[in-house]
Design a protein around this motif. Structure first.
Motif, PDB file in Angstrom:
ATOM      1  N   PRO A  55      -3.698  -8.242   6.329  1.00 30.99           N
ATOM      2  CA  PRO A  55      -4.262  -7.218   5.454  1.00 30.99           C
ATOM      3  C   PRO A  55      -3.168  -6.563   4.620  1.00 30.99           C
ATOM      4  CG  PRO A  55      -4.300  -6.509   7.758  1.00 30.99           C
ATOM      5  CD  PRO A  55      -3.872  -7.932   7.746  1.00 30.99           C
ATOM      6  N   ILE A  56      -3.528  -6.131   3.421  1.00 27.05           N
ATOM      7  CA  ILE A  56      -2.552  -5.536   2.494  1.00 27.05           C
ATOM      8  C   ILE A  56      -2.715  -4.026   2.539  1.00 27.05           C
ATOM      9  CG2 ILE A  56      -1.842  -5.441   0.067  1.00 27.05           C
ATOM     10  CD1 ILE A  56      -3.466  -8.240  -0.097  1.00 27.05           C
ATOM     11  N   GLU A  57      -1.639  -3.320   2.792  1.00 30.66           N
ATOM     12  CA  GLU A  57      -1.711  -1.857   2.810  1.00 30.66           C
ATOM     13  C   GLU A  57      -1.691  -1.351   1.369  1.00 30.66           C
ATOM     14  OE1 GLU A  57       0.722   2.044   4.366  1.00 30.66           O
ATOM     15  OE2 GLU A  57       1.071   0.144   5.404  1.00 30.66           O
ATOM     16  N   THR A  58      -2.698  -0.547   1.019  1.00 34.83           N
ATOM     17  CA  THR A  58      -2.836  -0.060  -0.360  1.00 34.83           C
ATOM     18  C   THR A  58      -2.603   1.447  -0.391  1.00 34.83           C
ATOM     19  OG1 THR A  58      -4.432  -1.802  -0.808  1.00 34.83           O
ATOM     20  CG2 THR A  58      -4.402   0.053  -2.339  1.00 34.83           C
ATOM     21  N   ILE A  59      -1.695   1.883  -1.273  1.00 37.94           N
ATOM     22  CA  ILE A  59      -1.436   3.315  -1.417  1.00 37.94           C
ATOM     23  C   ILE A  59      -1.549   3.710  -2.880  1.00 37.94           C
ATOM     24  CG2 ILE A  59       0.034   3.517   0.631  1.00 37.94           C
ATOM     25  CD1 ILE A  59       2.465   3.384  -1.206  1.00 37.94           C
ATOM     26  N   ALA A  60      -2.011   4.939  -3.119  1.00 42.81           N
ATOM     27  CA  ALA A  60      -2.112   5.466  -4.491  1.00 42.81           C
ATOM     28  C   ALA A  60      -1.041   6.537  -4.667  1.00 42.81           C
ATOM     29  CB  ALA A  60      -3.497   6.043  -4.732  1.00 42.81           C
ATOM     30  N   VAL A  61      -0.249   6.406  -5.733  1.00 39.67           N
ATOM     31  CA  VAL A  61       0.901   7.295  -5.946  1.00 39.67           C
ATOM     32  C   VAL A  61       0.899   7.758  -7.405  1.00 39.67           C
ATOM     33  CG1 VAL A  61       3.431   7.396  -5.956  1.00 39.67           C
ATOM     34  CG2 VAL A  61       2.266   6.054  -4.211  1.00 39.67           C
TER      35      VAL A  61
ATOM     36  N   LEU B 165      -0.763   1.646  -6.206  1.00 44.49           N
ATOM     37  CA  LEU B 165      -1.549   1.999  -7.386  1.00 44.49           C
ATOM     38  C   LEU B 165      -0.869   3.205  -8.035  1.00 44.49           C
ATOM     39  CD1 LEU B 165      -5.038   1.726  -5.639  1.00 44.49           C
ATOM     40  CD2 LEU B 165      -3.923  -0.015  -7.055  1.00 44.49           C
ATOM     41  N   LEU B 166      -0.146   2.954  -9.118  1.00 47.03           N
ATOM     42  CA  LEU B 166       0.688   3.987  -9.753  1.00 47.03           C
ATOM     43  C   LEU B 166      -0.131   4.647 -10.873  1.00 47.03           C
ATOM     44  CD1 LEU B 166       3.645   5.014  -9.466  1.00 47.03           C
ATOM     45  CD2 LEU B 166       4.265   3.419 -11.285  1.00 47.03           C
ATOM     46  N   PHE B 167      -0.836   5.724 -10.518  1.00 48.14           N
ATOM     47  CA  PHE B 167      -1.786   6.309 -11.468  1.00 48.14           C
ATOM     48  C   PHE B 167      -1.175   7.477 -12.235  1.00 48.14           C
ATOM     49  CE2 PHE B 167      -2.423   8.689  -7.515  1.00 48.14           C
ATOM     50  CZ  PHE B 167      -2.486  10.009  -7.946  1.00 48.14           C
ATOM     51  N   HIS B 168      -1.833   7.784 -13.359  1.00 50.00           N
ATOM     52  CA  HIS B 168      -1.388   8.902 -14.193  1.00 50.00           C
ATOM     53  C   HIS B 168      -2.339  10.073 -13.984  1.00 50.00           C
ATOM     54  CE1 HIS B 168       0.648  10.961 -17.419  1.00 50.00           C
ATOM     55  NE2 HIS B 168      -0.518  11.216 -18.007  1.00 50.00           N
TER      56      HIS B 168
ATOM     57  N   VAL C 274     -11.847   3.620  -2.616  1.00 50.85           N
ATOM     58  CA  VAL C 274     -12.561   2.407  -2.182  1.00 50.85           C
ATOM     59  C   VAL C 274     -11.558   1.287  -1.898  1.00 50.85           C
ATOM     60  CG1 VAL C 274     -14.128   0.563  -2.949  1.00 50.85           C
ATOM     61  CG2 VAL C 274     -14.714   2.953  -3.384  1.00 50.85           C
ATOM     62  N   LEU C 275     -10.574   1.125  -2.792  1.00 51.43           N
ATOM     63  CA  LEU C 275      -9.569   0.071  -2.602  1.00 51.43           C
ATOM     64  C   LEU C 275      -8.704   0.342  -1.376  1.00 51.43           C
ATOM     65  CD1 LEU C 275      -8.252  -0.741  -6.160  1.00 51.43           C
ATOM     66  CD2 LEU C 275      -9.378  -2.300  -4.620  1.00 51.43           C
ATOM     67  N   ARG C 276      -8.384   1.586  -1.144  1.00 55.46           N
ATOM     68  CA  ARG C 276      -7.548   1.915   0.015  1.00 55.46           C
ATOM     69  C   ARG C 276      -8.312   1.665   1.310  1.00 55.46           C
ATOM     70  NH1 ARG C 276      -5.571   7.851  -1.313  1.00 55.46           N
ATOM     71  NH2 ARG C 276      -4.483   7.623   0.666  1.00 55.46           N
TER      72      ARG C 276
END
Length: 691
Positions: A457-463, A595-598, A611-613
């Motif tokens: 599984p891929i660990e997903t983080i939003a930053v 996920l490098l969001f603005h 949802v992705l996380r």
């Protein structure tokens, strides 16, 4: 008996050749077309708002007296009309006007108008409002109804279209349209008659439930929704029936050839792969054309399934065409198939738009002469000068990037000796079940619902992008341990030039910040040879960080890549983000997606990234994507020619899909009814399997 489908719109008052031409752009040629050009929403114009209560952005009806009407010169000439009521002043501004209009809007004239409030140089303004002079008082008979809003084209305004629809309803009184739904279906779902439904949606009576109408839930609207969804479903069943009435070459199971192929693979097939391969092999053995959609999440092993199907055609002395939507994905298939098929002595050919001159001529000759057994390429495969010797199987990858018409065009390529090719459609974009039932009703479906063992599984983080420096350090750390990273740049604009510029800027930034690492760059504007060279170097480990646009969304397989950074993920759909995330997690190392969001993110944006996380399951993500963005975005614009509804809305009305799937086959024996329903709702938008 006069049929409104046979009466052209020119029979209406005020419709000359010019207006008829404009109406034709909306698909309106006959009076029946006009009656089935349905409102996509309603406006409540039954209440007058005081001018003094209005704010920018309000949509409202106002009533007042004309104070002054004058032509104003500025950057653009305009007609400026100032009106007033007891609470304030408002400007009506017209950039398109004529002398008669100016004459009618004289001082003291009473006017009622409807529009959206905008800030202007003279205070609050309406641009090009709809208006009525010396109007009847609101509350008078006929003024309490909702106002329909229709889809338009250039040169036709709402009032004109409404007037034409009212005229068409007068004709409907004399010549009712034919009821094509059978009585048992109308009774089962308690649906009102077609003519009553049409009258009500065009001119809702004051007694109609306005909440239901505004929400699209009124029984009259739902009656039309049901018929429209039924017509779409019947069109696909009709397409399937047409194709299945043709003959295909039965393909023998490849036996020893398949065994030799499977022995050279460095892995064994999963149970799901074996099950799907067997479903396909059984279909291919029939004299009827296979029409099968294979869905599988990222990394589930669809390409091996396609290779096994190809061997069945080759073993039977026939040809296979495999088509992918992008050069990168087509090249990935080419490399895999060459690696697998060259040791088996199978001849292959490569065809894309960039294959030119003598190379192209010799490739075309090999395809036409039958020396090329497996042909791989992009949409160049459907070009007119590509002729096959004996095409028995067409494999289309990522079907949602193409359209039904293109699929039919490739099928036509094999139409020799009265036989058509089998069709295998593959997608790594999981399609929600209800959407698949609607958009792919002509196909049987197989799902590879098992990932190969060892996929982590891929660990997903939003930053937030304010922490960019931390992420650069993370890239440095991963690469120093022998791993590789993707850095994906996205833009709102679908412009390859702008996407390339964004990627180039990011590559320069990364090269400056991480001088000890080798940074590569790939985007849609590079030549095929350049892209292939960079991808080969990345795969070989000579490039540490690959900066890319979303061209790497599908088909790129680099086991040592364990980190992917996606900039501005809020601009992409969930299914696309899931596809991009699937570029990592293919080796043994723990993998991460950043996920490098603005900021700031909207509530919707936060929910999407969450949802992705929370999920690695492509089908769960696809269901959420459908909820958030709708079917057009999930399937891709080219596929949704079938889903451009007049009144149905997929998310609102998907409760009908299951019912229609059950009822539609019961109508298929009545060819006249089926043809009439399809013609009424789809016109000429779909070819029904004719060759």
């Amino acid at each position: 008996m006069t049929d409104l489908a046979d009466l052209e719109v020119q029979v209406l008052k005020g419709v000359g050749a010019s207006l008829a031409q404009r109406l034709a752009k909306l698909g309106i040629v006959s009076l029946q077309d006009l009656l089935f050009h349905l409102p996509h929403r309603y406006e409540d114009r039954t209440r007058v708002r005081p001018i003094g209560s209005l704010n920018v952005g309000d949509t409202a009806v106002v009533e007042g007296q004309v104070l002054v009407c004058e032509m104003v010169l500025g950057r653009r000439r305009s007609l400026q009309v100032t009106i007033r009521d007891d609470t304030g002043f408002l400007v009506l501004r017209f950039f398109h006007f004529n002398a008669a209009q100016k004459r009618h809007l004289e001082e003291s004239t009473r006017i009622r108008c409807f529009g959206e409030i905008r800030p202007g140089r003279a205070g609050l303004e309406f641009y090009h409002p709809e208006y009525e002079l010396e109007p009847k008082p609101l509350g008078a008979p006929g003024t309490e109804t909702l106002t329909p809003v229709y889809p338009l084209t250039e040169g036709i305004q709402q009032p004109r279209l409404r007037t034409l629809c009212y005229q068409a309803l007068d004709w409907l009184q004399r010549y009712p349209v034919r009821e094509w739904l059978p009585d048992w279906l109308l009774q089962q779902y308690q649906l009102p008659p077609i003519n009553d439904a049409l009258r009500l949606v065009h001119v809702p009576p004051a007694s109609a439930n306005t909440v239901q109408l505004m929400d699209g839930q009124h029984p009259a609207q739902q009656r039309l929704v049901m018929e429209e969804l039924l017509a779409h479903h019947l069109s696909l069943l009709h397409l399937r029936q047409q194709v299945r009435s043709m003959r295909a070459l039965p393909l023998k199971r490849p036996g020893p050839l398949a065994e030799a192929f499977l022995e050279q693979l460095p892995f064994t097939l999963t149970g799901a792969q074996r099950r799907v391969a067997d479903e396909i092999a059984t279909d291919l053995g029939q004299p009827l054309p296979m029409l099968r959609l294979v869905q599988g999440d990222v990394g589930s092993g669809k390409t091996v399934i396609a290779a096994l199907a190809s061997l069945q055609a080759v073993h039977s002395g026939a040809q296979v065409a495999l088509m992918a939507p992008t050069e990168i994905l087509a090249e990935q298939h080419w490399q895999n198939f060459q690696q697998w098929f060259a040791p088996l002595g199978i001849e292959m050919a490569w065809l894309s738009g960039k294959v030119k001159g003598r190379t192209r001529q010799s490739t075309l000759a090999a395809i036409e002469g039958g020396q090329a057994q497996v042909i791989i390429g992009t949409h160049a495969i459907f070009q007119d000068d590509v002729r096959f010797d004996r095409l028995a199987l067409a494999i289309i990858d990522e079907q949602h990037r193409f359209g039904v018409h293109q699929r039919l065009a490739l099928r036509d390529k094999g139409h020799a000796g009265g036989l058509v090719p089998h069709q295998l459609i593959m997608t790594a974009t999981p399609i929600p079940r209800t959407l698949a039932m609607s958009a792919y009703a002509d196909l049987d479906t197989s799902v590879i619902d098992e990932l190969p063992p060892g996929r982590k599984p891929i660990e997903t983080i939003a930053v937030p992008d304010s922490r960019r420096a931390e992420i650069l350090q993370r890239v440095r750390s991963a690469c120093s341990e022998g791993r590789q990273a993707y850095w994906v740049c996205t833009l709102i604009e679908e412009s390859e030039t702008l996407q390339a510029q964004a990627a180039e800027a990011a590559a320069l930034e990364l090269a400056a910040a991480l001088p000890e690492l080798t940074v590569g760059l790939v985007h849609g504007r590079l030549k095929a040879a350049e892209k292939a060279d960079i991808m080969a170097r990345f795969k070989a480990g000579a490039v540490d960080v690959l900066v890319a646009t979303t061209v790497i969304e599908v088909g790129v397989d680099v086991p040592d890549a364990s980190l992917i950074i996606i900039e501005n993920p809020e601009r992409l759909g969930l299914a696309q983000l899931h596809q991009l995330r699937g570029r990592v997690g293919r080796g043994h190392a723990a993998s991460f997606c950043v996920l490098l969001f603005h900021p700031p993110l909207s509530q919707n944006g936060k929910a999407r990234l969450q949802v992705l996380r929370d999920s690695q399951d492509g089908f769960t993500i696809a269901e959420k994507d459908l909820e958030i963005r709708g079917p057009g975005e999930v399937l891709g614009t080219r596929q949704t020619g079938l889903l451009q509804f007049r009144i149905a809305e997929f998310e609102r009305d998907q409760g009908w899909i299951e019912e229609i799937r059950e009822q539609a086959p019961k109508l298929m024996d009545d060819a006249v009814r089926v043809e009439a329903l399809i013609r009424r709702w789809l016109g000429d938008r779909v070819r029904y399997g004719d060759v």
